[in-house]
Design an enzyme around this catalytic site. Sequence first.
Site, PDB file in Angstrom:
ATOM      1  N   LYS A  64       0.838  -1.203   0.000  1.00 58.34           N
ATOM      2  CA  LYS A  64       0.000   0.000   0.000  1.00 58.34           C
ATOM      3  C   LYS A  64       0.870   1.248   0.000  1.00 58.34           C
ATOM      4  O   LYS A  64       1.715   1.432   0.869  1.00 58.34           O
ATOM      5  CB  LYS A  64      -0.908   0.000   1.237  1.00 58.34           C
ATOM      6  CG  LYS A  64      -1.853   1.198   1.284  1.00 58.34           C
ATOM      7  CD  LYS A  64      -2.898   1.040   2.372  1.00 58.34           C
ATOM      8  CE  LYS A  64      -2.468   1.556   3.705  1.00 58.34           C
ATOM      9  NZ  LYS A  64      -2.445   3.029   3.806  1.00 58.34           N
ATOM     10  N   ASP A 111      -3.425   4.183  -2.191  1.00 57.67           N
ATOM     11  CA  ASP A 111      -4.380   4.672  -1.181  1.00 57.67           C
ATOM     12  C   ASP A 111      -4.333   6.193  -1.108  1.00 57.67           C
ATOM     13  O   ASP A 111      -3.768   6.769  -0.183  1.00 57.67           O
ATOM     14  CB  ASP A 111      -4.022   4.035   0.173  1.00 57.67           C
ATOM     15  CG  ASP A 111      -5.021   4.386   1.260  1.00 57.67           C
ATOM     16  OD1 ASP A 111      -6.159   4.771   0.932  1.00 57.67           O
ATOM     17  OD2 ASP A 111      -4.654   4.263   2.448  1.00 57.67           O
ATOM     18  N   LYS A 169      -7.215   8.101  -1.364  1.00 59.98           N
ATOM     19  CA  LYS A 169      -8.521   8.575  -0.852  1.00 59.98           C
ATOM     20  C   LYS A 169      -9.016   9.766  -1.673  1.00 59.98           C
ATOM     21  O   LYS A 169      -9.202  10.873  -1.172  1.00 59.98           O
ATOM     22  CB  LYS A 169      -8.426   8.924   0.632  1.00 59.98           C
ATOM     23  CG  LYS A 169      -8.013   7.742   1.498  1.00 59.98           C
ATOM     24  CD  LYS A 169      -8.018   8.078   2.967  1.00 59.98           C
ATOM     25  CE  LYS A 169      -7.698   6.887   3.841  1.00 59.98           C
ATOM     26  NZ  LYS A 169      -6.306   6.368   3.685  1.00 59.98           N
ATOM     27  N   ASP A 171     -12.959  14.703  -5.142  1.00 60.03           N
ATOM     28  CA  ASP A 171     -12.941  15.942  -5.927  1.00 60.03           C
ATOM     29  C   ASP A 171     -14.165  15.903  -6.840  1.00 60.03           C
ATOM     30  O   ASP A 171     -15.017  15.015  -6.681  1.00 60.03           O
ATOM     31  CB  ASP A 171     -11.622  16.023  -6.733  1.00 60.03           C
ATOM     32  CG  ASP A 171     -11.182  17.463  -6.971  1.00 60.03           C
ATOM     33  OD1 ASP A 171     -12.028  18.274  -7.387  1.00 60.03           O
ATOM     34  OD2 ASP A 171      -9.994  17.767  -6.752  1.00 60.03           O
ATOM     35  N   THR A 180     -11.500   6.927  10.717  1.00 53.80           N
ATOM     36  CA  THR A 180     -11.541   6.522  12.133  1.00 53.80           C
ATOM     37  C   THR A 180     -11.030   7.633  13.050  1.00 53.80           C
ATOM     38  O   THR A 180     -11.191   7.556  14.256  1.00 53.80           O
ATOM     39  CB  THR A 180     -10.730   5.237  12.370  1.00 53.80           C
ATOM     40  OG1 THR A 180      -9.503   5.368  11.668  1.00 53.80           O
ATOM     41  CG2 THR A 180     -11.461   4.018  11.892  1.00 53.80           C
ATOM     42  N   ARG A 234       3.085  -1.504  10.707  1.00 49.53           N
ATOM     43  CA  ARG A 234       4.204  -1.614  11.643  1.00 49.53           C
ATOM     44  C   ARG A 234       4.510  -2.993  12.229  1.00 49.53           C
ATOM     45  O   ARG A 234       5.687  -3.294  12.427  1.00 49.53           O
ATOM     46  CB  ARG A 234       4.017  -0.564  12.759  1.00 49.53           C
ATOM     47  CG  ARG A 234       4.203   0.850  12.213  1.00 49.53           C
ATOM     48  CD  ARG A 234       3.602   1.894  13.118  1.00 49.53           C
ATOM     49  NE  ARG A 234       2.156   1.798  13.128  1.00 49.53           N
ATOM     50  CZ  ARG A 234       1.362   2.555  13.872  1.00 49.53           C
ATOM     51  NH1 ARG A 234       1.891   3.452  14.694  1.00 49.53           N
ATOM     52  NH2 ARG A 234       0.058   2.426  13.821  1.00 49.53           N
TER      53      ARG A 234
END
Length: 241
Positions: A37, A64, A66, A69, A128, A219
């Site tokens: 990603k 990714d 997002k 527009d 989130t 991570r």
Amino acid sequence: MPSSQDMTKKVIIALDVENKEQALALVRELKDARIFKVGLELFTAEGPPLLRALGELGKSVFLDLKLHDIPNTVAEAVRIGVRLGAAMMTIHTSGGEEMMRKAAEAASEESEKTKTARPLLLGVTILTSLRSDDLQAIGMAPDIPGQVLRLAGLAKKSGLDGIVCSAQEIEIARRELGGSFVIVTPGIRPAWAAAQDQKRIMTPSQAIQKGSDYLVVGRPVTQATSPQEAFLRIIEEIEKT
Ligand code: C5P
């Protein structure tokens, strides 16, 4: 039981690093990982050449960004993503039905034109990082689960292929949106890894059991002493699911 080859197609590694050198070092180390990603930070720093380099290493890219527009701009950005060989891309569902529909049409048209695989277009619902009072402040109903389902339903109606959602939302999303809608879940933490800043976490096996199609892991793998070993440990764990 599916082979480990199949399970490596379900775990997406988040390349949350600053530059191409760091990204490619991780990718070379993670020999068995297949999907990486690339988010806003790394794409802003390194852009298309990084995506081409990942393609040359035989890896799939989850772009990714997002996107959010006007419909024409998002559709054109999706076309470029297709030409860069992205296998998955994200779009903000709050951009509305026409924006998502135009994006889906652009993905299909451009894939056909360039004879490349059509990327999966995934809707982002409510970030989130937002709480219910943040939704109220921007004029939205302060009901997060209700808004997530509403936006996910609109994504499906508009021709997107799936959504990104937290592991806690997998079951309800599956129930409401059906079996063929793709569900991608971040916030994954193996029992042996630290939670860090992730709060609503789930183990890889639990998320697969609940019906997630793809897991996004950052991570726990990228900052492990041996990223390759950590990745294989996750694959083993989900193979036993
Ligand atoms: O390192 P970690 O496993 O927490 O990384 C998870 C990845 O998923 C990061 O790239 C993060 O931006 C992304 N993500 C997330 N939570 C969301 C949406 C995306 O952690 N709700």
